[in-house]
Design a protein around this motif. Structure first.
Motif, PDB file in Angstrom:
ATOM      1  N   ASP A 176      62.727  11.921  37.785  1.00  0.00           N
ATOM      2  CA  ASP A 176      61.911  13.110  38.041  1.00  0.00           C
ATOM      3  C   ASP A 176      60.519  12.651  38.391  1.00  0.00           C
ATOM      4  OD1 ASP A 176      63.806  14.903  37.273  1.00  0.00           O
ATOM      5  OD2 ASP A 176      63.040  15.148  35.236  1.00  0.00           O
ATOM      6  N   LYS A 177      59.779  13.531  39.006  1.00  0.00           N
ATOM      7  CA  LYS A 177      58.390  13.175  39.269  1.00  0.00           C
ATOM      8  C   LYS A 177      57.495  13.623  38.119  1.00  0.00           C
ATOM      9  CE  LYS A 177      56.064  15.795  42.156  1.00  0.00           C
ATOM     10  NZ  LYS A 177      55.011  16.441  41.334  1.00  0.00           N
ATOM     11  N   THR A 178      57.476  14.957  37.920  1.00  0.00           N
ATOM     12  CA  THR A 178      56.480  15.512  37.013  1.00  0.00           C
ATOM     13  C   THR A 178      56.713  15.081  35.572  1.00  0.00           C
ATOM     14  OG1 THR A 178      56.505  17.380  38.494  1.00  0.00           O
ATOM     15  CG2 THR A 178      55.307  17.653  36.433  1.00  0.00           C
ATOM     16  N   LEU A 201      48.727  17.112  45.863  1.00  0.00           N
ATOM     17  CA  LEU A 201      48.554  18.232  44.934  1.00  0.00           C
ATOM     18  C   LEU A 201      49.865  18.998  44.780  1.00  0.00           C
ATOM     19  CD1 LEU A 201      45.093  19.717  45.983  1.00  0.00           C
ATOM     20  CD2 LEU A 201      45.623  18.032  44.208  1.00  0.00           C
ATOM     21  N   ARG A 202      50.078  19.511  43.593  1.00  0.00           N
ATOM     22  CA  ARG A 202      51.227  20.364  43.323  1.00  0.00           C
ATOM     23  C   ARG A 202      50.755  21.780  43.634  1.00  0.00           C
ATOM     24  NH1 ARG A 202      55.416  20.165  39.686  1.00  0.00           N
ATOM     25  NH2 ARG A 202      55.677  21.901  38.270  1.00  0.00           N
ATOM     26  N   VAL A 203      51.432  22.441  44.552  1.00  0.00           N
ATOM     27  CA  VAL A 203      50.905  23.710  45.058  1.00  0.00           C
ATOM     28  C   VAL A 203      51.774  24.883  44.606  1.00  0.00           C
ATOM     29  CG1 VAL A 203      50.153  24.935  47.125  1.00  0.00           C
ATOM     30  CG2 VAL A 203      50.117  22.438  47.092  1.00  0.00           C
ATOM     31  N   ILE A 248      63.649  12.174  42.390  1.00  0.00           N
ATOM     32  CA  ILE A 248      64.424  13.403  42.588  1.00  0.00           C
ATOM     33  C   ILE A 248      63.622  14.515  41.931  1.00  0.00           C
ATOM     34  CG2 ILE A 248      66.634  14.563  42.238  1.00  0.00           C
ATOM     35  CD1 ILE A 248      67.894  11.822  41.704  1.00  0.00           C
ATOM     36  N   THR A 249      62.937  15.300  42.736  1.00  0.00           N
ATOM     37  CA  THR A 249      61.975  16.235  42.152  1.00  0.00           C
ATOM     38  C   THR A 249      62.227  17.667  42.598  1.00  0.00           C
ATOM     39  OG1 THR A 249      59.624  16.775  41.993  1.00  0.00           O
ATOM     40  CG2 THR A 249      60.341  15.723  44.023  1.00  0.00           C
ATOM     41  N   GLY A 250      61.754  18.574  41.789  1.00  0.00           N
ATOM     42  CA  GLY A 250      61.819  19.989  42.161  1.00  0.00           C
ATOM     43  C   GLY A 250      60.622  20.370  43.007  1.00  0.00           C
ATOM     44  N   ASP A 251      59.681  19.440  43.155  1.00  0.00           N
ATOM     45  CA  ASP A 251      58.424  19.762  43.842  1.00  0.00           C
ATOM     46  C   ASP A 251      58.594  19.701  45.367  1.00  0.00           C
ATOM     47  OD1 ASP A 251      55.796  20.474  44.146  1.00  0.00           O
ATOM     48  OD2 ASP A 251      55.059  19.058  42.642  1.00  0.00           O
TER      49      ASP A 251
HETATM   50  P1  ATP Z   1      60.185  17.400  38.644  1.00  0.00           P
HETATM   51  O1  ATP Z   1      61.540  17.858  39.031  1.00  0.00           O
HETATM   52  O2  ATP Z   1      59.814  16.110  39.227  1.00  0.00           O
HETATM   53  O3  ATP Z   1      59.885  17.473  37.182  1.00  0.00           O
HETATM   54  P2  ATP Z   1      58.785  19.844  39.149  1.00  0.00           P
HETATM   55  O4  ATP Z   1      58.151  20.022  37.835  1.00  0.00           O
HETATM   56  O5  ATP Z   1      57.979  20.213  40.341  1.00  0.00           O
HETATM   57  O6  ATP Z   1      59.199  18.372  39.396  1.00  0.00           O
HETATM   58  P3  ATP Z   1      60.456  22.018  38.484  1.00  0.00           P
HETATM   59  O7  ATP Z   1      59.901  22.091  37.124  1.00  0.00           O
HETATM   60  O8  ATP Z   1      61.891  22.158  38.742  1.00  0.00           O
HETATM   61  O9  ATP Z   1      60.111  20.643  39.161  1.00  0.00           O
HETATM   62  O10 ATP Z   1      59.672  23.082  39.333  1.00  0.00           O
HETATM   63  C1  ATP Z   1      60.072  23.402  40.635  1.00  0.00           C
HETATM   64  C2  ATP Z   1      58.971  24.140  41.341  1.00  0.00           C
HETATM   65  O11 ATP Z   1      58.744  25.401  40.717  1.00  0.00           O
HETATM   66  C3  ATP Z   1      57.629  23.443  41.294  1.00  0.00           C
HETATM   67  O12 ATP Z   1      57.467  22.524  42.310  1.00  0.00           O
HETATM   68  C4  ATP Z   1      56.649  24.596  41.457  1.00  0.00           C
HETATM   69  O13 ATP Z   1      56.487  24.935  42.813  1.00  0.00           O
HETATM   70  C5  ATP Z   1      57.354  25.723  40.759  1.00  0.00           C
HETATM   71  N1  ATP Z   1      56.851  25.835  39.392  1.00  0.00           N
HETATM   72  C6  ATP Z   1      56.777  24.879  38.462  1.00  0.00           C
HETATM   73  N2  ATP Z   1      56.291  25.336  37.311  1.00  0.00           N
HETATM   74  C7  ATP Z   1      56.044  26.641  37.502  1.00  0.00           C
HETATM   75  C8  ATP Z   1      55.563  27.695  36.679  1.00  0.00           C
HETATM   76  N3  ATP Z   1      55.240  27.500  35.410  1.00  0.00           N
HETATM   77  N4  ATP Z   1      55.441  28.910  37.215  1.00  0.00           N
HETATM   78  C9  ATP Z   1      55.775  29.127  38.491  1.00  0.00           C
HETATM   79  N5  ATP Z   1      56.250  28.187  39.305  1.00  0.00           N
HETATM   80  C10 ATP Z   1      56.385  26.953  38.843  1.00  0.00           C
END
Ligand code: ATP
Length: 923
Positions: free
Chosen positions: A337-339, A506-508, A565-568
């Motif tokens: 994961d990234k975050t 940046l995380r957007v 492998i990230t959700g970002d």
């Molecule tokens: P990783 O998978 O590397 O941990 P991530 O934290 O971005 O990365 P998710 O937690 O699955 O992955 O989040 C997916 C997406 O959902 C994020 O990239 C962001 O755009 C959005 N997101 C994350 N946290 C929130 C939140 N608290 N409220 C609203 N949207 C969010």
């Protein structure tokens, strides 16, 4: 049970599901602010800890009996019986002594290993979120008492039986209790008294899993008094799967056992054919069996593994399933994961884009700050769209921010907390905003959904607010809010702003709101939210963790590919990937959307090249893991959410987060990172390799010295010489002198270059081909050397006892040198300082001193039938024994693996950009 009767007496047959929550609180003498510390202490004393009775640890007797179950020990016992029948009572006594020593050492080791395992398990104790004294906090679940207010969120295991008082889209998997795997929707309303236990949707039961949503409730039963307690059995998966290493060791022991049997039979037949008496030959066969059994192997294995697990724990990798120790060493791909794993998960909002402009958020002391437009401070009141964006951020948010005497503190999801901090810095107090907008209904953030939403009542009108992944939010919008009113949605403009922010790493997040038509809805207008007004974007910085860049470089040297492998968002992922040296700035990034359109065959091809997967959903993560495994990779993958569990199970090593992960992910994993840090994965791989090296070294040492004695005996027999060793002498060799040293080999510290080798092929056995070859060479050299000394002495002195003592001593010295050779598969014995493993140094010295003492001490002289040997003999023995060093050095030279330099491995790190089909998609 005192606890049971106390609760029964306090709350006689309460039908919690049929009472309104106020009545429940009253009965339990609690409130929504939770219990006071005094009340908790009193209840804990009265009702006992919230735990189910554990299976007691094995009794001493069970453990002792367990020591006699190994096939090798059974052969020894049979040999003991044979000596009784033949009236060789001294031998019987020696074998009995060996069995006792063996069992004692095994017993002590197993007790220690078990204690260590329990201590590690304690690091994994389940936690619960509670409200006590009006404050939210994290406590160990055992400390829960009736009346506690518990908070639930997705991925948690319910920590006690609860009467729910509020729920938001709460779904619980109760298959543990009911066998029904479809999650049950929970609610907080009152039910009729006659509703059966399985249908009480306002109760949540201990051990069941929150699949999605949030909830809050009072603890109504703890420990044995819960529904699960009533079923009595502890159903938790404690990771008792068969351990491949144990299986491998068993198989190995069986092979050795069969070889021993055959060798003994051959010896017996040869001897009898050559005219020896069957009784004598039987004794020789027994001796052979004893000589060739590596009695020390099981103990040395247990210790090596236990040490490995401990060293990993010290480096923040907690092993849940023992096989992981071995598999880690052959890992070829780490999917992370990234975050929070590659980055710190400490977010700060740095930029806001709204009303067609970029703004910066400048942080001041504590919770102060400024909004800057082109570097010039601008008051929030003059930027109504930015203000509306921040209000949206506050209202779709579950985090908290508090002022403390030395600044501020936050609680909850770092992404959400960062937004509250930014709002507070710019002058919007989250508490005040929340008070002005009454909550009607909300939808908390879940990673699969990628957004959160809430419906609020403000000035008599209902408003819908959402925040989330920009693509998701934009899909809900048909207009764009500007300071001067609504404008048509300009996707080009928004995406340009988004890409600019993401390219900085940046995380957007995107934000939108809309005023809802009258009458206000009581439920979220799902499944599709539409017609919203887009407000803008907020970009937050999440710095890479220190040390990760180096760890990724180390992986490359170690022949391990790292993929993110990230959700970002793709652009953010690529920017962070570039900062970490994971892939180039123009690297191929595969998005979830692209992945969804790929066949398995196409995916198999893509996973070979791509190092970054973005906007990936948990089921796609599973597909990636499966594709990698199909390619023959040994895959370690991280995960933290509920839905990551399948991917964690499918991987060779599932890695869960100790801090931020959910209970479900942890239970599906084979390893847990205590600090959530990627660096700890690489540390664990390193320790895994060291542990496997040590297992291998011990095995090589024991098998090669065993082979030497067998060879010496068989050769002597064939040549019609007297037998060079007596059975008791062989036991002495095997158990005393060898026994001290093999255990010490387990303490061998790792070689510096372990992370510079390529991964060991998964199919390779305990001993590699090279090591089998080396075993044979060593066996021949030591066997012939010993026989030669024996023959010389016999001819010179004419005394069989002298000759046998010399043969025995030669083997002891051979062992001393061979244990040095066995310290490393690849390094020369001269490259290893004798003091880098002080245990081994002490054990070797002790073995030598004990042996010399035995030659002079009358009782051992009698039992072992040995006598002092001349200085001359010593002067011959030492150079002869030293030949094993020469032989092993030569073999290491010839069979040295290609140099351990970066990139020397057969498996190379493939730069992700190679063959990249043009620029990545942005989702
Ligand atoms: P990783 O998978 O590397 O941990 P991530 O934290 O971005 O990365 P998710 O937690 O699955 O992955 O989040 C997916 C997406 O959902 C994020 O990239 C962001 O755009 C959005 N997101 C994350 N946290 C929130 C939140 N608290 N409220 C609203 N949207 C969010």
């Amino acid at each position: 049970m005192a606890e049971r009767s106390a609760i029964a007496q306090d709350y006689p047959a309460a039908d919690w599901h049929a009472l309104p929550s106020e009545a429940v609180a009253e009965l339990l003498s609690t409130s929504e602010h939770g219990l006071s510390p005094e009340s908790v202490a009193a209840r804990l004393a009265r009702y006992g800890p919230n735990q189910l009775p554990e299976a007691p640890p094995p009794s001493d007797l069970e453990l002792i009996l367990h020591q006699f179950r190994s096939p090798l020990v059974l052969i020894l016992m049979a040999a003991g019986v044979a000596t009784i029948v033949l009236g060789k009572y001294v031998d019987t006594a020696v074998i009995a002594a060996v069995l006792v020593i063996n069992a004692t050492v095994g017993f002590i080791q197993e007790r220690r290993a078990e204690r260590a395992a329990r201590a590690l398990m304690r690091l994994l104790t389940p936690h619960a979120r509670v409200v006590r004294n009006g404050q939210e906090r994290d406590i160990e679940s055992v400390d829960l008492v009736p009346g506690d207010v518990v908070l639930l969120e997705s991925g948690m295991r319910v920590p006690a039986d609860l009467r729910l008082t509020s729920t938001t889209a709460l779904q619980i998997d109760e298959s543990l209790l009911t066998g029904e795997s479809i999650p049950v929707a929970k609610q907080a309303g009152v039910l009729a008294a006659e509703v059966p236990a399985t249908d009480r949707t306002n109760l949540a039961y201990l051990g069941t899993i929150v699949v999605s949503g949030r909830g809050r409730g009072y603890v109504v039963a703890t420990g044995e008094r819960t529904q699960l307690g009533a079923i009595a059995a502890s159903l938790r998966d404690t990771g008792t799967t068969a351990n491949p290493l144990e299986i491998r060791l068993k198989r190995f022991s069986r092979v050795i056992g069969i070889a021993v049997g055959i060798a003994a039979a051959i010896a017996f037949v040869i001897g009898v054919l050559l005219g020896e008496s069957p009784t004598d030959m039987f004794l020789v066969a027994v001796a052979l069996a004893v000589a060739s059994i590596p009695e020390g192997l099981p103990i040395a294995f247990t210790i090596t593994l236990a040490l490995g697990v401990q060293r990993m724990a010290r480096r923040n990798a907690i092993i849940r399933r023992l096989p992981a120790v071995e598999t880690l060493g052959s890992t070829t791909v780490i999917g992370s994961d990234k975050t929070g794993t590659l980055t710190e998960n400490r977010m700060t909002v740095q930029q806001i884009w709204a009303n067609g402009r970029h703004f910066q958020v400048a942080a001041g002391e504590n919770l102060t700050g400024e909004l800057l437009a082109d570097g010039i401070p601008t008051p929030l009141v003059e930027q109504p769209t930015v203000a509306q964006l921040l209000i949206t951020a506050i209202l779709t948010n579950e985090a908290e921010v508090y002022r403390t005497h030395d600044g501020f503190a936050t609680q909850g999801d770092p992404t959400e907390a960062a937004l509250l901090v930014a709002a507070a810095r710019l002058g919007l107090e989250p508490e005040q905003v929340r008070d002005r907008y009454d909550l009607l209904t909300d939808l908390p953030f879940e990673p699969e959904r990628q957004y959160s939403a809430s419906v609020r009542l403000h000035d008599g009108a209902a408003w819908l607010f959402v925040k989330g992944a920009p693509e998701r939010i934009l899909a809900m919008c048909d207009a764009q809010a500007r300071d001067d009113g609504l404008a048509p949605l300009d996707l080009g403009e928004v995406h340009a702003a988004l890409d600019a922010m993401a390219a900085d790493g940046l995380r957007v997040l995107g934000f939108a709101s809309v005023r809802l038509p009258h009458p206000p809805p009581t439920e979220m207008p799902l499944p599709e939210l539409r017609g919203l007004h887009f407000l803008g974007l907020a970009g937050m910085m999440d710095p890479p963790r220190p040390g990760v860049r180096e760890a990724i470089a180390n992986c490359r040297d170690a022949g391990i590919r790292v993929i993110m492998i990230t959700g970002d968002h793709a652009v953010t992922a690529r920017a962070i990937g570039a900062q970490l040296g994971l892939a180039g700035r123009d690297a191929l990034v595969v998005t979830g959307t692209q992945l969804a359109a790929m066949s398995d065959a196409e995916l198999d091809e893509v996973v070979r090249r791509a190092s970054i997967f973005a906007r990936v959903s948990p089921d796609q993560k599973l597909r990636i893991v499966q594709a990698l495994r199909r390619r023959g990779e040994v895959v370690a993958v991280t995960g933290d959410g509920v839905n990551d569990a399948p991917a964690l199970r499918a991987a060779d090593i599932g890695i869960a987060m100790g801090k931020s992960g959910t209970d479900v992910a942890r239970e599906a994993s084979s390893m847990i990172l205590a600090d959530d840090n990627f660096v700890s994965i690489v540390a664990a791989v390193e320790e895994g390799r060291i542990t496997f090296d040590n297992l291998r070294n011990v095995t090589f040492f024991l098998v090669s010295t065993g082979a030497a004695t067998v060879l010496a005996i068989l050769t002597a027999l064939t040549l019609r010489w007297p037998i060079p060793f007596l059975p008791t002498q062989l036991i002495w060799l095997n158990v005393v002198t060898n026994g001290l040293q093999d255990v010490a080999l387990a303490f061998e510290p790792g070689e510096r270059g372990v992370l510079r080798r390529r991964p060991r092929p998964r199919t390779e056995g305990l001993l590699s081909r090279t090591l089998w070859e080396r075993t044979i060479v060593a066996g021949i050299v030591m066997g012939i050397g010993t026989l030669a000394m024996f023959w010389w002495e016999l001819n010179q002195s004419g005394s069989l006892t002298q000759a046998q003592t010399v043969a025995l001593t030669t083997m002891v010295i051979f062992q001393m040198f061979q244990v040095g050779n066995s310290r490393s598969e690849r390094l020369s014995v001269f490259q290893k300082s004798p003091f880098s493993n002080p245990f081994l140094f002490i054990a070797t010295t002790a073995a030598l001193l004990i042996h010399i003492a035995a030659l002079y001490f009358p009782p051992t002289q009698f039992v072992l039938r040995v006598e002092p040997i001349s200085l001359d003999a010593w002067l011959r023995i030492i150079p002869v024994a030293a030949t094993i060093i020469v032989a092993m050095e030569i073999h290491k030279l010839i069979r040295r693996p290609r140099p351990d330099r970066p990139g020397s491995g057969g498996r190379r790190f493939v730069p992700a950009a190679v063959g990249s089909p043009g620029p990545a998609q942005t989702g």
